[in-house]
Write a protein that holds these residues in place. Structure first.
Motif, PDB file in Angstrom:
ATOM      1  N   PHE A   6       0.760  -1.247   0.128  1.00 47.81           N
ATOM      2  CA  PHE A   6      -0.044   0.092   0.070  1.00 47.81           C
ATOM      3  C   PHE A   6       0.934   1.087   0.034  1.00 47.81           C
ATOM      4  O   PHE A   6       2.004   1.105   0.400  1.00 47.81           O
ATOM      5  CB  PHE A   6      -0.853  -0.028   1.127  1.00 47.81           C
ATOM      6  N   ASP A   7       0.258   2.334  -0.504  1.00 47.90           N
ATOM      7  CA  ASP A   7       0.960   3.593  -0.259  1.00 47.90           C
ATOM      8  C   ASP A   7       1.124   4.276   0.994  1.00 47.90           C
ATOM      9  O   ASP A   7       2.328   4.627   1.535  1.00 47.90           O
ATOM     10  CB  ASP A   7       0.506   4.625  -1.387  1.00 47.90           C
ATOM     11  N   GLY A  25      -7.115   8.348   0.006  1.00 49.99           N
ATOM     12  CA  GLY A  25      -7.457   7.637  -1.073  1.00 49.99           C
ATOM     13  C   GLY A  25      -8.066   8.395  -2.276  1.00 49.99           C
ATOM     14  O   GLY A  25      -7.994   7.989  -3.263  1.00 49.99           O
ATOM     15  N   LEU A  29      -4.231   7.510  -4.027  1.00 47.84           N
ATOM     16  CA  LEU A  29      -3.013   6.362  -3.295  1.00 47.84           C
ATOM     17  C   LEU A  29      -4.019   5.293  -2.704  1.00 47.84           C
ATOM     18  O   LEU A  29      -5.054   5.331  -2.392  1.00 47.84           O
ATOM     19  CB  LEU A  29      -2.671   6.997  -1.875  1.00 47.84           C
ATOM     20  N   ARG A  30      -3.119   4.268  -2.682  1.00 46.72           N
ATOM     21  CA  ARG A  30      -3.754   2.931  -2.214  1.00 46.72           C
ATOM     22  C   ARG A  30      -3.528   2.811  -0.761  1.00 46.72           C
ATOM     23  O   ARG A  30      -2.368   2.865  -0.117  1.00 46.72           O
ATOM     24  CB  ARG A  30      -3.318   1.700  -2.813  1.00 46.72           C
ATOM     25  N   LEU A  32      -4.726   1.382   3.307  1.00 50.94           N
ATOM     26  CA  LEU A  32      -5.133   0.453   4.055  1.00 50.94           C
ATOM     27  C   LEU A  32      -5.586   0.856   5.537  1.00 50.94           C
ATOM     28  O   LEU A  32      -4.646   1.535   6.007  1.00 50.94           O
ATOM     29  CB  LEU A  32      -4.329  -0.782   4.384  1.00 50.94           C
ATOM     30  N   GLN A 128     -11.716   4.475  -2.244  1.00 48.89           N
ATOM     31  CA  GLN A 128     -11.338   3.049  -2.283  1.00 48.89           C
ATOM     32  C   GLN A 128     -10.471   2.501  -1.164  1.00 48.89           C
ATOM     33  O   GLN A 128      -9.589   1.891  -1.380  1.00 48.89           O
ATOM     34  CB  GLN A 128     -10.860   2.689  -3.754  1.00 48.89           C
ATOM     35  N   VAL A 129     -10.766   3.209  -0.272  1.00 50.92           N
ATOM     36  CA  VAL A 129      -9.746   2.843   0.943  1.00 50.92           C
ATOM     37  C   VAL A 129     -10.035   1.257   1.423  1.00 50.92           C
ATOM     38  O   VAL A 129     -11.382   1.161   1.620  1.00 50.92           O
ATOM     39  CB  VAL A 129     -10.037   3.642   2.288  1.00 50.92           C
ATOM     40  N   GLU A 130      -9.408   0.595   1.671  1.00 49.34           N
ATOM     41  CA  GLU A 130      -9.542  -0.769   2.251  1.00 49.34           C
ATOM     42  C   GLU A 130      -9.417  -0.641   3.931  1.00 49.34           C
ATOM     43  O   GLU A 130      -8.556  -0.253   4.338  1.00 49.34           O
ATOM     44  CB  GLU A 130      -8.326  -1.861   1.632  1.00 49.34           C
ATOM     45  N   GLY A 412       2.671   9.127  -3.281  1.00 48.18           N
ATOM     46  CA  GLY A 412       2.262   7.918  -4.141  1.00 48.18           C
ATOM     47  C   GLY A 412       3.155   7.258  -4.569  1.00 48.18           C
ATOM     48  O   GLY A 412       4.266   7.182  -4.394  1.00 48.18           O
TER      49      GLY A 412
END
Length: 415
Positions: A6-7, A25, A29-30, A32, A128-130, A412
């Motif tokens: 993840f970023d 997000g 950025l990816r 979590l 799109q946050v996990e 990022g």
């Protein structure tokens, strides 16, 4: 099998963590978001009597020291001036959340604090946050560069759901206040692991308690509330608030006491004017000249009846008709009511504290990005930092502002 990358990994799904995750997000950025608690944002849920005092219109971003405490309140200036109350209000309005101003710039949801939580989760979904929750963190390691040298530093986070890697790690773990909803010292332990200095922690915005024998004359006043002026601190640098006071079985609470508790130091006395705006010596002198009522009865026109009875009962000189009292006795009564000095024995502790004072020393952080100066890619936001606000929405505004500053600074894939 390689660990997911993840970023940014953000630890803590409270106000600061959720907002930072959403903002990062939405930058692409990816992200979590990890929290050990099964429920999201419990502190938001219970705040403001269940309606969430989410910010304060009166915050002066150019002078944050007016509304914040810590070793260096000025540190908050950069973040607070870049993300202001009106910015968060605009977000609340975009989500159609109805709100109202209750007192001194304090904004509350009309319906429920859940509206703010739902809004933050929707913002995270848009980015799109996990989110892994509940999920415990077992261990954190730092890699100065990837094994193949293809990328720079990163963090390895071992969790209950397996290991993950991230370019950046954000501590949004909150403080020690209200342990029954999941508060922990995880953020402080991680900060110590990476050599960050910590300012001593203690409860803030918390009721004050008094030794049993000292409090015995006032314990029966539990439940009584009244407006007061309260102050504490050394001469020439005293802090004062004009707020409501609440008597409890063990001591004092209410907004006035919660506010002053963040400035009170153990062993120090506090001073309370129980009749602010009233010239007590003159009022009692006028009453003596025209009345034959008991002192307690005359006093009841100036302060609540229960308080008047309790005060007059403390001295035989005050338990008589006011026209029979000596001028000296009335002067002493006025001084006692107008500047009641007492020394707390302690506080109700983290169980009743709304915030934690102290935390990660601001000298270790960039005031613009909240990144640690000596540990690349490690960020600290919200309550884990040695910045705490007044009662009335200021702590939430610090959460939003510090989270926003961090989210805008997070690198990022190309950073």
């Amino acid at each position: 099998m390689s660990s997911p990358f993840f970023d940014a990994v953000i630890l803590g799904a409270g106000a600061a963590g959720l907002f930072c995750a959403a903002q990062a997000g939405q930058r692409g950025l990816r992200v979590l978001l990890i929290d050990h608690s099964p429920r999201v944002a419990e502190k938001i849920r219970i705040s403001g009597g269940g309606r969430c005092n989410f910010t304060n219109r009166d915050l002066d971003a150019q002078a944050p020291q007016r509304h914040f405490v810590g070793q260096n309140p000025q540190f908050a200036r950069a973040a607070l001036s870049r993300y202001r109350p009106e910015d968060f209000i605009a977000l609340v309005q975009r989500h159609g959340i109805a709100f109202h101003e209750k007192h001194k710039g304090q904004l509350f949801c009309d319906h429920s604090a859940q509206d703010i939580i739902t809004m933050l989760l929707a913002e995270c979904a848009q980015g799109q946050v996990e989110r892994w929750q509940p999920c415990g963190v077992k261990n954190i390691g730092f890699l100065a560069s990837s094994p193949d040298g293809a990328m720079g530093s990163s963090y390895q986070i071992d969790t209950d759901r397996g290991p993950v890697r991230a370019r950046s790690l954000v501590l949004a773990t909150g403080g020690l206040s209200i342990p029954k909803i999941g508060a922990s010292d995880l953020g402080y332990r991680i900060a110590q692991q990476f050599g960050l200095p910590l300012v001593e922690r203690r409860p803030g915005l918390v009721p004050l308690t008094f030794a049993g024998q000292d409090w015995q004359p006032y314990a029966h006043l539990a439940g009584l509330a009244l407006p007061v002026t309260i102050s504490a601190g050394p001469k020439g640098r005293r802090t004062r608030f004009d707020e409501d006071l609440l008597f409890t079985h063990r001591g004092l609470s209410g907004p006035a006491v919660l506010q002053i508790s963040s400035y009170w130091q153990p062993g120090q006395p506090i001073a309370i004017d129980l009749a602010p705006g009233v010239e007590l010596p003159q009022a009692l002198a006028l009453a003596k000249a025209r009345s034959k009522k008991r002192i307690a009865n005359e006093l009841a026109s100036l302060v609540p009846t229960r308080l008047a009875e309790a005060w007059a009962g403390q001295s035989p000189d005050w338990q008589r008709p006011i026209n029979e009292a000596s001028d000296k006795a009335l002067t002493r009564l006025a001084e006692h009511l107008g500047r009641w000095q007492l020394t707390p024995s302690g506080t109700e502790g983290y169980q009743k504290a709304e915030v934690t004072l102290g935390g990660v020393d601001t000298r270790a952080l960039s005031q613009h990005s909240l990144e640690c100066k000596t540990q690349p890619g490690l960020y600290c936001i919200g309550e884990v930092v040695d910045i705490a606000g007044w009662l009335g929405g200021y702590n939430f505004q610090w959460a939003w502002a510090s989270a926003h500053a961090c989210a805008q600074a997070l690198p990022g894939a190309g950073g």
